[in-house]
Design an enzyme around this catalytic site. Structure first.
Site, PDB file in Angstrom:
ATOM      1  N   SER A 143       0.836  -1.199   0.066  1.00  0.00           N
ATOM      2  CA  SER A 143       0.073  -0.328  -0.059  1.00  0.00           C
ATOM      3  C   SER A 143       1.008   1.096   0.063  1.00  0.00           C
ATOM      4  CB  SER A 143      -0.926   0.018   1.257  1.00  0.00           C
ATOM      5  OG  SER A 143      -1.678   1.201   1.326  1.00  0.00           O
ATOM      6  N   TYR A 156      -2.095  -1.125  10.426  1.00  0.00           N
ATOM      7  CA  TYR A 156      -2.220  -1.308   9.172  1.00  0.00           C
ATOM      8  C   TYR A 156      -1.123  -0.786   8.181  1.00  0.00           C
ATOM      9  CZ  TYR A 156      -3.978  -0.941   4.256  1.00  0.00           C
ATOM     10  OH  TYR A 156      -3.821  -1.392   2.969  1.00  0.00           O
TER      11      TYR A 156
END
Length: 248
Positions: A143, A156
């Protein structure tokens, strides 16, 4: 077709929606044989029908990536059905953002289990086949948050940083087996990912941003196709993409 995609056996986790489903559709249309894994079997079956009705080749295997046996079964079914595995697309992921002080420990565990351990289970299942073939490609999804760290995203971000580290270590270890390793780090993409956010107010705010600037899920399928389509002596190791207007 001479795109280096046609005929390849492509295993996709998280294939029931979003970037996984878009990649399945688009690469099947380019001649890949797609093996689809996700928990929502009804959605997988509908996607297989859509692909096969359009002349493509696809099978579905109900898969929970937090269960190593499920991931192994997914890869084994690919080899049993098509004789090999050429590409593993480790796409399954969760993003329940929240401040650490909210102590959503169950959600931390889910992210670690899906984003990190699910990726590792995929590698463990595919790597022996690819070593024996002396060919293959493993594509892991990190990401933008695997390159930076933001408030409400500590866990995350940590899992997505870990995916990049795992990928780089893997790349160095498997090069002699002619196995290519690619990490793709998306920015804002219009998918269901923000629906996992349970923190009051945060889910709505992040969803509004993604709805405003996010690129379509098919953007990922173009990145996957680009990485796969390169000649076998070239590995695209990292792709980081964002909507043009995304700041972070």
């Amino acid at each position: 077709m001479s795109n280096n995609i046609a005929g390849k056996v492509l295993v996709i986790t998280g294939a029931s929606s979003g970037m996984g489903a878009a990649t399945a559709r688009d690469l099947a249309a380019q001649g890949a044989k797609v093996v689809l894994g996700a928990r929502r079997a009804d959605r997988l079956d509908a996607l297989v029908k859509e692909i096969t009705d359009s002349g493509g080749e696809a099978i579905a295997v109900a898969t929970d990536v937090t269960k190593r046996a499920d991931v192994q079964n997914l890869v084994d079914k690919a080899v049993e059905t098509f004789g090999r595995i050429d590409v593993l697309f480790n796409n399954a992921g969760l993003m329940p953002l929240s401040p650490l002080e909210s102590l959503r420990v169950d959600e931390w565990d889910q992210m670690i289990d899906v984003n990190m351990k699910g990726t590792l289970y995929g590698i463990a299942a595919a790597l022996p086949y690819m070593k024996e073939q002396k060919s293959g490609q493993i594509i892991n999804v990190s990401s933008v948050y695997g390159h930076i760290t933001v408030a409400t995203g500590a866990v995350y971000c940590a899992t997505k940083h870990a995916v990049r580290s795992i990928s780089e270590g893997l790349r160095q270890e498997v090069k002699d087996y002619i196995i290519r390793v690619t990490t793709i780090s998306p920015g804002a993409v219009a998918t269901e990912l923000t629906s996992h956010i349970t923190e009051p107010g945060l889910g709505e705010a992040v969803t509004d941003i993604v709805n405003d600037i996010g690129v379509p899920a098919s953007t990922m399928s173009r990145m996957v196709a680009f990485a796969i389509s390169q000649p076998e002596d070239l590995a695209i190791n990292e792709i980081l993409f964002r909507p043009t207007v995304q700041a972070q």
